[in-house]
Design a protein around this motif. Structure first.
Motif, PDB file in Angstrom:
ATOM      1  N   ILE A  25       0.837  -1.201   0.000  1.00  0.00           N
ATOM      2  CA  ILE A  25       0.000   0.000   0.000  1.00  0.00           C
ATOM      3  C   ILE A  25       0.878   1.259   0.000  1.00  0.00           C
ATOM      4  CG2 ILE A  25      -1.624   1.336   1.421  1.00  0.00           C
ATOM      5  CD1 ILE A  25      -2.905  -1.433   2.177  1.00  0.00           C
ATOM      6  N   ASN A  26       1.953   1.235   0.779  1.00  0.00           N
ATOM      7  CA  ASN A  26       2.813   2.416   0.849  1.00  0.00           C
ATOM      8  C   ASN A  26       3.606   2.651  -0.436  1.00  0.00           C
ATOM      9  OD1 ASN A  26       1.950   3.105   3.381  1.00  0.00           O
ATOM     10  ND2 ASN A  26       3.580   1.978   4.435  1.00  0.00           N
ATOM     11  N   VAL A  27       4.099   1.564  -1.039  1.00  0.00           N
ATOM     12  CA  VAL A  27       4.818   1.701  -2.313  1.00  0.00           C
ATOM     13  C   VAL A  27       3.873   2.291  -3.361  1.00  0.00           C
ATOM     14  CG1 VAL A  27       5.787   0.383  -4.252  1.00  0.00           C
ATOM     15  CG2 VAL A  27       6.547  -0.097  -1.905  1.00  0.00           C
ATOM     16  N   ASP A  28       2.647   1.772  -3.384  1.00  0.00           N
ATOM     17  CA  ASP A  28       1.655   2.269  -4.327  1.00  0.00           C
ATOM     18  C   ASP A  28       1.389   3.759  -4.097  1.00  0.00           C
ATOM     19  OD1 ASP A  28      -0.212   1.296  -6.441  1.00  0.00           O
ATOM     20  OD2 ASP A  28      -1.732   2.102  -5.085  1.00  0.00           O
ATOM     21  N   LYS A  29       1.177   4.143  -2.851  1.00  0.00           N
ATOM     22  CA  LYS A  29       0.937   5.561  -2.524  1.00  0.00           C
ATOM     23  C   LYS A  29       2.093   6.432  -2.985  1.00  0.00           C
ATOM     24  CE  LYS A  29      -1.976   5.467   1.610  1.00  0.00           C
ATOM     25  NZ  LYS A  29      -1.853   5.256   3.057  1.00  0.00           N
ATOM     26  N   LYS A  30       3.310   5.972  -2.711  1.00  0.00           N
ATOM     27  CA  LYS A  30       4.487   6.780  -3.060  1.00  0.00           C
ATOM     28  C   LYS A  30       4.647   6.934  -4.573  1.00  0.00           C
ATOM     29  CE  LYS A  30       7.325   6.685   0.960  1.00  0.00           C
ATOM     30  NZ  LYS A  30       8.693   6.984   1.405  1.00  0.00           N
ATOM     31  N   LEU A  31       4.290   5.888  -5.315  1.00  0.00           N
ATOM     32  CA  LEU A  31       4.395   5.989  -6.781  1.00  0.00           C
ATOM     33  C   LEU A  31       3.560   7.166  -7.292  1.00  0.00           C
ATOM     34  CD1 LEU A  31       4.247   2.219  -7.792  1.00  0.00           C
ATOM     35  CD2 LEU A  31       6.116   3.794  -8.311  1.00  0.00           C
ATOM     36  N   PHE A  32       2.426   7.389  -6.633  1.00  0.00           N
ATOM     37  CA  PHE A  32       1.544   8.464  -7.091  1.00  0.00           C
ATOM     38  C   PHE A  32       1.873   9.816  -6.449  1.00  0.00           C
ATOM     39  CE2 PHE A  32      -1.168   4.575  -7.527  1.00  0.00           C
ATOM     40  CZ  PHE A  32      -1.013   4.495  -8.900  1.00  0.00           C
ATOM     41  N   SER A  33       2.288   9.815  -5.201  1.00  0.00           N
ATOM     42  CA  SER A  33       2.559  11.098  -4.540  1.00  0.00           C
ATOM     43  C   SER A  33       3.993  11.527  -4.822  1.00  0.00           C
ATOM     44  CB  SER A  33       2.304  10.985  -3.039  1.00  0.00           C
ATOM     45  OG  SER A  33       3.092   9.937  -2.473  1.00  0.00           O
ATOM     46  N   GLU A  34       4.946  10.830  -4.248  1.00  0.00           N
ATOM     47  CA  GLU A  34       6.347  11.250  -4.348  1.00  0.00           C
ATOM     48  C   GLU A  34       6.898  11.099  -5.768  1.00  0.00           C
ATOM     49  OE1 GLU A  34       8.423   9.585  -0.990  1.00  0.00           O
ATOM     50  OE2 GLU A  34      10.338   9.878  -2.024  1.00  0.00           O
ATOM     51  N   TYR A  35       6.493  10.025  -6.450  1.00  0.00           N
ATOM     52  CA  TYR A  35       7.083   9.750  -7.754  1.00  0.00           C
ATOM     53  C   TYR A  35       6.231  10.246  -8.923  1.00  0.00           C
ATOM     54  CZ  TYR A  35      10.714   7.290  -5.300  1.00  0.00           C
ATOM     55  OH  TYR A  35      11.777   7.003  -4.486  1.00  0.00           O
ATOM     56  N   LYS A  36       5.099  10.855  -8.619  1.00  0.00           N
ATOM     57  CA  LYS A  36       4.316  11.636  -9.590  1.00  0.00           C
ATOM     58  C   LYS A  36       3.786  10.862 -10.793  1.00  0.00           C
ATOM     59  CE  LYS A  36       5.076  15.443  -7.287  1.00  0.00           C
ATOM     60  NZ  LYS A  36       3.976  15.978  -6.454  1.00  0.00           N
ATOM     61  N   SER A  55       0.754   8.916 -12.757  1.00  0.00           N
ATOM     62  CA  SER A  55      -0.709   8.937 -12.731  1.00  0.00           C
ATOM     63  C   SER A  55      -1.205   7.494 -12.733  1.00  0.00           C
ATOM     64  CB  SER A  55      -1.268   9.699 -13.939  1.00  0.00           C
ATOM     65  OG  SER A  55      -1.059   8.974 -15.142  1.00  0.00           O
ATOM     66  N   VAL A  56      -2.395   7.293 -12.209  1.00  0.00           N
ATOM     67  CA  VAL A  56      -2.982   5.953 -12.205  1.00  0.00           C
ATOM     68  C   VAL A  56      -3.076   5.433 -13.633  1.00  0.00           C
ATOM     69  CG1 VAL A  56      -4.963   4.546 -11.507  1.00  0.00           C
ATOM     70  CG2 VAL A  56      -4.301   6.516 -10.124  1.00  0.00           C
ATOM     71  N   MET A 109      -1.460   1.870 -14.568  1.00  0.00           N
ATOM     72  CA  MET A 109      -2.436   0.832 -14.888  1.00  0.00           C
ATOM     73  C   MET A 109      -2.229   0.347 -16.321  1.00  0.00           C
ATOM     74  SD  MET A 109      -6.458   1.196 -14.005  1.00  0.00           S
ATOM     75  CE  MET A 109      -6.378   1.041 -12.232  1.00  0.00           C
ATOM     76  N   GLU A 110      -1.847   1.257 -17.198  1.00  0.00           N
ATOM     77  CA  GLU A 110      -1.582   0.877 -18.583  1.00  0.00           C
ATOM     78  C   GLU A 110      -0.410  -0.100 -18.650  1.00  0.00           C
ATOM     79  OE1 GLU A 110      -3.678   2.015 -20.884  1.00  0.00           O
ATOM     80  OE2 GLU A 110      -2.729   0.765 -22.386  1.00  0.00           O
ATOM     81  N   LEU A 111       0.674   0.219 -17.944  1.00  0.00           N
ATOM     82  CA  LEU A 111       1.848  -0.660 -17.957  1.00  0.00           C
ATOM     83  C   LEU A 111       1.551  -1.975 -17.236  1.00  0.00           C
ATOM     84  CD1 LEU A 111       4.696   1.948 -17.291  1.00  0.00           C
ATOM     85  CD2 LEU A 111       4.093   0.855 -19.476  1.00  0.00           C
ATOM     86  N   GLY A 156     -13.082  -6.843 -10.909  1.00  0.00           N
ATOM     87  CA  GLY A 156     -13.657  -6.361  -9.667  1.00  0.00           C
ATOM     88  C   GLY A 156     -13.812  -4.851  -9.679  1.00  0.00           C
ATOM     89  N   PRO A 157     -14.317  -4.291  -8.592  1.00  0.00           N
ATOM     90  CA  PRO A 157     -14.676  -2.878  -8.569  1.00  0.00           C
ATOM     91  C   PRO A 157     -13.502  -1.910  -8.387  1.00  0.00           C
ATOM     92  CG  PRO A 157     -15.181  -3.906  -6.461  1.00  0.00           C
ATOM     93  CD  PRO A 157     -14.677  -4.996  -7.347  1.00  0.00           C
ATOM     94  N   GLY A 158     -12.318  -2.405  -8.044  1.00  0.00           N
ATOM     95  CA  GLY A 158     -11.202  -1.506  -7.734  1.00  0.00           C
ATOM     96  C   GLY A 158     -10.137  -1.464  -8.811  1.00  0.00           C
ATOM     97  N   ASN A 159      -8.913  -1.114  -8.403  1.00  0.00           N
ATOM     98  CA  ASN A 159      -7.802  -0.995  -9.352  1.00  0.00           C
ATOM     99  C   ASN A 159      -7.446  -2.325 -10.007  1.00  0.00           C
ATOM    100  OD1 ASN A 159      -7.591   1.703  -8.930  1.00  0.00           O
ATOM    101  ND2 ASN A 159      -5.668   1.643  -7.799  1.00  0.00           N
ATOM    102  N   ASN A 160      -7.630  -3.443  -9.269  1.00  0.00           N
ATOM    103  CA  ASN A 160      -7.359  -4.746  -9.858  1.00  0.00           C
ATOM    104  C   ASN A 160      -8.245  -4.954 -11.090  1.00  0.00           C
ATOM    105  OD1 ASN A 160      -7.310  -8.112  -9.453  1.00  0.00           O
ATOM    106  ND2 ASN A 160      -5.461  -7.030  -8.794  1.00  0.00           N
TER     107      ASN A 160
END
Lengths: 240, 240
Positions: free
Chosen positions: A13-24, A26-27, A31-33, A61-65
């Motif tokens: 969860i933290n790695v995912d958060k950082k990819l979007f916040s600190e590492y800028k 976009s979803v 998600m494309e890659l 399913g309903p989320g990012n997966n």
């Protein structure tokens, strides 16, 4: 000692958060890659020439997966498969309605009703399980129990995206009602539960982890060969 | 008769517009796939093992072509190259500041000043021309004249993204001050000017054109092999 790093749920969860916040990132980008890497891994493990049917059922399913599943379906179509998506609980956010529209524009049909397991076995060559990912915690919600039952019953190969649906992300199929897929594509880095994966094919995908972030979480992974978007991992079950 | 469809500038602009409006793609998604395909094509045409230096200078312009270049640089780094970006006229939009941040997080340096052609030849194995794309019309704006001069002077292979910079998108190097790159990666479909490309390597990338949209514009392209994100095209110059 493992030469591969397995992430706890909190780390994932933290790695995912950082990819979007600190590492800028976009979803959309990641998600494309991610979806591309899942489709690529499926094409390696189950090439069309070896299948009795190039039809692929992609269960989202309903989320990012589920979003990864929609992207995967689009790339599978580009690779010559005939995906059909079952996406019973759609997310209203624009990213998801756009991913659906992109699939539709690529000629990918959406199943209106859940197919029965016997019909899946009769019609499809592979099933993609894009129900739940690294933020899942058992038990499976009531509305998905029937789908899980169907996915447990099919005999054609099932490929789970990131985490076999129903599994505790760290401890595996603790509730006893999870899937036991033939194939698992871990995204970014395998989660702890992947140590218990005993199917035939384990791949790593989502080739976008910046070195600095990998170092911060002591993430050690096998190198991707050349320009490949996925890499096969040894099946680890029993070797803990 | 060409078996490959070459797009006019107007067609290229309309196809691009439709991908975002009618087909609901985001710029993030398509730029990611486009940049990935350029990096993949470069790795095929100029594998690290064949280069005297794995350093790659990526020269980015202010628009989407420059964005493709930034994505390409990030994937080149993942493939083991050592890209350095020269991006003199940065775009303030969030997509672009994010693409820059992603490069920086991947350890990619940005050149503060334009390197001299002799220094480029001494230090780099390949140069990526991501200055201008399919919306360009000559003449080259004053502020880019020096960069174009430098790029025309280097002796290491130059790879142009989508359109060789300085070229009229349909008629080629009509102004006589355009680049004559060793490699061209056409994105989505080649533009009319690509018929005059006389370098060594012509690739097609940007594997995301929905069949329905391709049919609408009578776009005929060679099939991508397997899961590849790029495909080599015959060099067409002289065969018109």
């Amino acid at each position: 000692m493992d030469s591969i790093k397995y992430l706890s749920q909190e780390e994932a969860i933290n790695v995912d958060k950082k990819l979007f916040s600190e590492y800028k990132f976009s979803v959309d980008q990641l998600m494309e890659l991610a979806g591309l890497s899942v489709a690529t891994a499926i094409a390696k493990a189950y090439p069309i020439a070896h299948l009795t049917s190039r039809d692929v059922l992609v269960v989202c399913g309903p989320g990012n997966n589920g979003g990864d599943g929609l992207v995967c379906a689009r790339h599978l179509a580009a690779f010559g498969y005939r995906p059909r998506v079952f996406y019973p609980r759609r997310t209203k956010r624009e990213l998801y309605t756009n991913l659906v529209a992109q699939c539709e524009a690529s000629g990918i049909p959406f199943a209106a009703e859940m197919p029965a397991a016997a019909d899946v076995d009769a019609a499809y060559g592979v099933v993609v399980d894009a129900l739940f990912g690294f933020s899942f915690a058992p038990p499976v919600r009531e509305e998905f129990v029937g789908i899980m039952e169907m996915l447990r019953s099919v005999e054609v190969p099932v490929c789970s995206v990131d985490v076999p649906s129903g599994w505790d992300v760290e401890r595996g199929d603790t509730a006893g009602d999870g899937l036991h897929p033939s194939m698992l594509v871990s995204l970014t880095a395998p989660k702890l539960c992947a140590r218990g994966f005993a199917g035939r094919h384990h791949y790593l995908g989502g080739r976008f982890l910046p070195r600095r972030l990998a170092a911060e979480y002591d993430i050690v992974l096998p190198p991707y060969p050349g320009t490949e978007q996925c890499v096969e991992l040894p099946v680890a079950a029993g070797k803990q």
